[in-house]
Design a protein around this motif. Structure first.
Motif, PDB file in Angstrom:
ATOM      1  N   LEU A   1       0.816  -1.208   0.000  1.00  0.00           N
ATOM      2  CA  LEU A   1       0.000   0.000   0.000  1.00  0.00           C
ATOM      3  C   LEU A   1       0.853   1.263   0.000  1.00  0.00           C
ATOM      4  O   LEU A   1       0.412   2.315  -0.463  1.00  0.00           O
ATOM      5  N   ILE A   2       2.057   1.177   0.513  1.00  0.00           N
ATOM      6  CA  ILE A   2       2.964   2.327   0.520  1.00  0.00           C
ATOM      7  C   ILE A   2       3.840   2.336  -0.725  1.00  0.00           C
ATOM      8  O   ILE A   2       4.014   3.367  -1.372  1.00  0.00           O
ATOM      9  N   ALA A   3       4.399   1.191  -1.092  1.00  0.00           N
ATOM     10  CA  ALA A   3       5.393   1.131  -2.160  1.00  0.00           C
ATOM     11  C   ALA A   3       4.786   1.322  -3.552  1.00  0.00           C
ATOM     12  O   ALA A   3       5.393   1.985  -4.403  1.00  0.00           O
ATOM     13  N   ILE A   4       3.617   0.788  -3.816  1.00  0.00           N
ATOM     14  CA  ILE A   4       3.031   0.876  -5.156  1.00  0.00           C
ATOM     15  C   ILE A   4       2.680   2.317  -5.529  1.00  0.00           C
ATOM     16  O   ILE A   4       3.058   2.775  -6.612  1.00  0.00           O
ATOM     17  N   PRO A   5       2.000   3.087  -4.675  1.00  0.00           N
ATOM     18  CA  PRO A   5       1.737   4.483  -5.054  1.00  0.00           C
ATOM     19  C   PRO A   5       3.014   5.318  -5.197  1.00  0.00           C
ATOM     20  O   PRO A   5       3.091   6.190  -6.064  1.00  0.00           O
ATOM     21  N   VAL A   6       4.014   5.062  -4.372  1.00  0.00           N
ATOM     22  CA  VAL A   6       5.280   5.788  -4.495  1.00  0.00           C
ATOM     23  C   VAL A   6       5.939   5.475  -5.830  1.00  0.00           C
ATOM     24  O   VAL A   6       6.426   6.372  -6.535  1.00  0.00           O
ATOM     25  N   ALA A   7       5.952   4.211  -6.222  1.00  0.00           N
ATOM     26  CA  ALA A   7       6.558   3.824  -7.498  1.00  0.00           C
ATOM     27  C   ALA A   7       5.790   4.424  -8.673  1.00  0.00           C
ATOM     28  O   ALA A   7       6.393   4.900  -9.641  1.00  0.00           O
ATOM     29  N   VAL A   8       4.469   4.444  -8.598  1.00  0.00           N
ATOM     30  CA  VAL A   8       3.670   5.045  -9.671  1.00  0.00           C
ATOM     31  C   VAL A   8       3.924   6.546  -9.740  1.00  0.00           C
ATOM     32  O   VAL A   8       4.067   7.121 -10.831  1.00  0.00           O
ATOM     33  N   GLY A   9       4.009   7.199  -8.590  1.00  0.00           N
ATOM     34  CA  GLY A   9       4.295   8.639  -8.562  1.00  0.00           C
ATOM     35  C   GLY A   9       5.658   8.962  -9.149  1.00  0.00           C
ATOM     36  O   GLY A   9       5.808   9.922  -9.920  1.00  0.00           O
ATOM     37  N   ILE A  10       6.666   8.174  -8.811  1.00  0.00           N
ATOM     38  CA  ILE A  10       8.006   8.386  -9.368  1.00  0.00           C
ATOM     39  C   ILE A  10       7.991   8.172 -10.881  1.00  0.00           C
ATOM     40  O   ILE A  10       8.619   8.931 -11.630  1.00  0.00           O
ATOM     41  N   ALA A  11       7.281   7.158 -11.344  1.00  0.00           N
ATOM     42  CA  ALA A  11       7.205   6.898 -12.788  1.00  0.00           C
ATOM     43  C   ALA A  11       6.529   8.054 -13.519  1.00  0.00           C
ATOM     44  O   ALA A  11       7.004   8.494 -14.581  1.00  0.00           O
ATOM     45  N   ILE A  12       5.438   8.563 -12.978  1.00  0.00           N
ATOM     46  CA  ILE A  12       4.732   9.678 -13.616  1.00  0.00           C
ATOM     47  C   ILE A  12       5.607  10.927 -13.619  1.00  0.00           C
ATOM     48  O   ILE A  12       5.718  11.626 -14.631  1.00  0.00           O
TER      49      ILE A  12
ATOM     50  N   SER B   1       8.941  11.142 -13.424  1.00  0.00           N
ATOM     51  CA  SER B   1      10.099  11.005 -14.308  1.00  0.00           C
ATOM     52  C   SER B   1       9.672  11.078 -15.779  1.00  0.00           C
ATOM     53  O   SER B   1      10.373  11.667 -16.599  1.00  0.00           O
ATOM     54  N   ARG B   2       8.540  10.526 -16.109  1.00  0.00           N
ATOM     55  CA  ARG B   2       8.064  10.597 -17.490  1.00  0.00           C
ATOM     56  C   ARG B   2       7.755  12.045 -17.874  1.00  0.00           C
ATOM     57  O   ARG B   2       8.118  12.499 -18.955  1.00  0.00           O
TER      58      ARG B   2
ATOM     59  N   ARG C   1       9.479  16.813 -20.741  1.00  0.00           N
ATOM     60  CA  ARG C   1       9.668  18.262 -20.727  1.00  0.00           C
ATOM     61  C   ARG C   1      11.089  18.623 -21.135  1.00  0.00           C
ATOM     62  O   ARG C   1      11.312  19.607 -21.834  1.00  0.00           O
ATOM     63  N   MET C   2      12.066  17.816 -20.691  1.00  0.00           N
ATOM     64  CA  MET C   2      13.456  18.095 -21.049  1.00  0.00           C
ATOM     65  C   MET C   2      13.686  17.890 -22.545  1.00  0.00           C
ATOM     66  O   MET C   2      14.347  18.702 -23.192  1.00  0.00           O
ATOM     67  N   SER C   3      13.180  16.820 -23.090  1.00  0.00           N
ATOM     68  CA  SER C   3      13.399  16.559 -24.509  1.00  0.00           C
ATOM     69  C   SER C   3      12.470  17.415 -25.358  1.00  0.00           C
ATOM     70  O   SER C   3      12.869  17.930 -26.394  1.00  0.00           O
ATOM     71  N   GLY C   4      11.274  17.576 -24.907  1.00  0.00           N
ATOM     72  CA  GLY C   4      10.307  18.395 -25.612  1.00  0.00           C
ATOM     73  C   GLY C   4      10.024  17.861 -26.998  1.00  0.00           C
ATOM     74  O   GLY C   4      10.532  16.829 -27.424  1.00  0.00           O
TER      75      GLY C   4
END
Length: 104
Positions: free
Chosen positions: A62-73, A75-76, A81-84
């Motif tokens: 319950l803690i790790a899955i939302p954190v991993a999804v948040g990091i993925a979103i 970073s994407r 934005r960096m590459s544009g």
């Protein structure tokens, strides 16, 4: 002629009781008598530990899955934005100077 022997349930239980009652060892395994409440207590402890591990794994998920999804979103979004979606420039701007042979 084969000899058929009859082993009654009483004889079988008696030999089992003799084996367990003395704490005899067979092939390195020592047999002891355990009361029913002791076996039930071990069963309850094993089930409790299993449920505890299941609850810990669920809590961690319950803690790790939302954190991993948040990091993925994040970073994407950051890499996009960096590459544009930059297009190749159509015009190259530069300053040109003509150098005379006499100035060399």
């Amino acid at each position: 002629m084969a000899i058929i022997t009859y082993i009654s349930a009483e004889n079988l239980l008696q030999s089992r009781d003799e084996l367990i009652g003395r704490g005899q060892t067979i092939m390195g395994i020592r047999f002891v008598r355990v009361p029913r409440w002791g076996a039930f207590l071990v069963l309850v402890i094993a089930v409790s530990l299993g449920l505890l591990l299941l609850a810990l794994a669920a809590g961690l998920a319950l803690i790790a899955i939302p954190v991993a999804v948040g990091i993925a979103i994040f970073s994407r979004w950051r890499f996009r934005r960096m590459s544009g979606n930059r297009e190749a420039p159509q015009t190259i701007e530069a300053d040109y100077y003509v150098i005379d042979d006499s100035r060399k």
